[in-house]
Write a protein that holds these residues in place. Structure first.
Motif, mmCIF file in Angstrom:
data_model
loop_
_atom_site.group_PDB
_atom_site.id
_atom_site.type_symbol
_atom_site.label_atom_id
_atom_site.label_comp_id
_atom_site.label_asym_id
_atom_site.label_seq_id
_atom_site.Cartn_x
_atom_site.Cartn_y
_atom_site.Cartn_z
ATOM 1 N N GLN A 192 37.970 29.124 43.550
ATOM 2 C CA GLN A 192 38.602 30.619 43.442
ATOM 3 C C GLN A 192 39.716 30.680 43.202
ATOM 4 O O GLN A 192 40.733 31.348 41.970
ATOM 5 N N ARG A 230 36.480 37.508 39.818
ATOM 6 C CA ARG A 230 36.299 38.766 40.080
ATOM 7 C C ARG A 230 34.719 38.668 41.077
ATOM 8 O O ARG A 230 34.814 38.735 41.892
ATOM 9 N N LEU A 231 33.318 38.403 40.631
ATOM 10 C CA LEU A 231 32.318 37.509 41.095
ATOM 11 C C LEU A 231 32.731 36.725 42.393
ATOM 12 O O LEU A 231 32.159 37.006 43.316
ATOM 13 N N ALA A 233 35.332 36.537 43.992
ATOM 14 C CA ALA A 233 35.129 36.994 45.569
ATOM 15 C C ALA A 233 34.371 37.169 45.978
ATOM 16 O O ALA A 233 34.517 37.314 47.280
ATOM 17 N N TYR A 234 33.438 37.629 46.078
ATOM 18 C CA TYR A 234 32.154 38.719 46.434
ATOM 19 C C TYR A 234 32.366 36.851 47.532
ATOM 20 O O TYR A 234 31.517 37.298 49.222
ATOM 21 N N ILE A 235 31.986 35.935 46.782
ATOM 22 C CA ILE A 235 31.917 34.537 47.363
ATOM 23 C C ILE A 235 32.581 34.495 49.001
ATOM 24 O O ILE A 235 32.168 34.591 49.929
ATOM 25 N N VAL A 237 34.780 36.164 50.047
ATOM 26 C CA VAL A 237 34.439 37.560 51.077
ATOM 27 C C VAL A 237 33.425 37.295 52.299
ATOM 28 O O VAL A 237 33.940 37.075 53.097
ATOM 29 N N PHE A 238 32.558 37.009 51.314
ATOM 30 C CA PHE A 238 31.702 36.727 52.172
ATOM 31 C C PHE A 238 31.497 35.593 53.411
ATOM 32 O O PHE A 238 30.862 35.619 54.965
ATOM 33 N N ILE A 267 42.972 39.715 48.658
ATOM 34 C CA ILE A 267 41.838 41.540 48.297
ATOM 35 C C ILE A 267 42.797 42.411 47.526
ATOM 36 O O ILE A 267 41.850 42.745 46.567
#
Ligand code: HEM
Length: 307
Positions: A192, A230-231, A233-235, A237-238, A267
């Protein structure tokens, strides 16, 4: 004459790590204030070890002299010059700190050889990083060079954190899978960060093409790399939420809290950059939080012992 004892090693390596983070912040400030060319030469700044504070201290044809290095926009600006100079001073402080770390690591040569060798490699890498810094300046801040510079900084952080954690007598016992997920999350964060530096490179190009004005339009002009950042970032965060939950369940409250604070701030700073017209202060903030997140995850990984 200083005494070579293990406690001194811990202090020296701790301060080296802090200084490396400081130089990452300073580097971020240099970039967001466009101060990289505040000193057009290296290692001196406008030909001096202590840079000028007034234009009158420079020769009348200074633009001509310093443009010879291939720099297109030589212009004396005291704030930019001193911002870049302080950045370099922190670099020098790192040089001294890593040298002390190496000297003190000799005390581990008999008991834990790896501490000495990790310090030795860090020492060499810090020297290499200094040389790379000169190439970054002479390449006129070529984005690719800036990214490589960042990767080397993170490798140094990892080596120092690892050798620091090897001095810990008490290790935290955790489940093997949990330890592994810490490693995976650190690795994902590294990816990231690299995606982020690509976003940053695009931002630099867009900002320049818009004369550093209309900050609200910069994000709109970013391409797919920003969508990926951005996408991804979801991983991230998870994975972080999963680790936070696991640490909560087994009572590792300090680790839980530190992970929560860092990821929440990271974030938030990303969202502020994206939706609030790209405030320049948040550029180094977002950068340093990203690298802190990586460092923290990696450090916890090294302090865990499998059950
Ligand atoms: C989830 C963890 C994240 C990490 C570890 C991370 C890390 C980074 C890093 C290291 C950079 C490069 C900064 C530089 O070179 O100066 C960056 C740039 C950027 N990131 Fe993130 N990021 C994350 C999430 C996000 C999110 C959720 C957003 C927004 C929705 C975002 C928006 C941006 C923007 C706009 C840039 C360009 C900033 C600049 O040009 O200074 N990031 N990110």
């Amino acid at each position: 004459m200083f005494k070579i004892n293990p406690d001194n090693f811990k202090k020296a390596s701790f301060w080296t790590i802090i200084l490396v983070y400081l130089v990452i912040v300073a580097g971020g400030v240099v970039r967001c204030t466009s101060s990289g060319m505040g000193c057009p030469d290296w290692p001196k700044c406008f030909g001096k070890w202590i840079p000028p504070t007034q234009i009158s201290e420079l020769p009348a044809n200074y633009v001509e002299i310093y443009s010879k290095g291939g720099h297109l926009s030589v212009e004396f600006n005291v704030i930019k010059t001193w911002t870049e100079y302080i950045n370099r001073l922190i670099g020098v402080a790192i040089g001294f700190a890593i040298f002390l770390t190496l000297i003190y690591s000799i005390s581990y040569l008999k008991s834990k050889k790896s501490i000495f060798w990790l310090s030795f490699i860090s020492f060499i890498l810090v020297g290499f990083q200094g040389w790379l810094g000169s190439k970054v300046v002479s390449s006129n801040l070529l984005p690719f060079m800036v990214s490589i510079h960042m990767i080397v900084a993170l490798i140094i952080v990892c080596l120092l954190l690892y050798s620091f954690s090897l001095t810990n007598i008490l290790k935290i016992k955790v489940d093997r899978n949990l330890k592994f997920i810490f490693l995976i999350t650190a690795f994902a964060t590294l990816i990231q960060i690299l995606l982020g530096t690509q976003v940053r490179q695009n931002i630099d190009v867009i900002a320049k093409s818009m004369n550093y004005e209309n900050r609200n339009l910069w994000i709109e002009n970013l391409g797919n790399i920003f969508v990926s950042h951005r996408l991804f970032a979801y991983i991230i965060v998870f994975l972080n939420v999963f680790l936070i939950y696991k640490c909560h369940k087994i009572g590792l409250n300090f680790i839980r809290n530190s992970l929560t604070v860092i990821i929440a701030l990271e974030i938030t700073s990303g969202l502020i950059l994206t939706y609030f017209n790209f405030p320049s202060l948040f550029q180094p903030v977002h950068l340093v939080l990203g690298t802190m997140s990586f460092g923290t995850l990696f450090y916890y990984y090294t302090t865990f012992e499998e059950n």
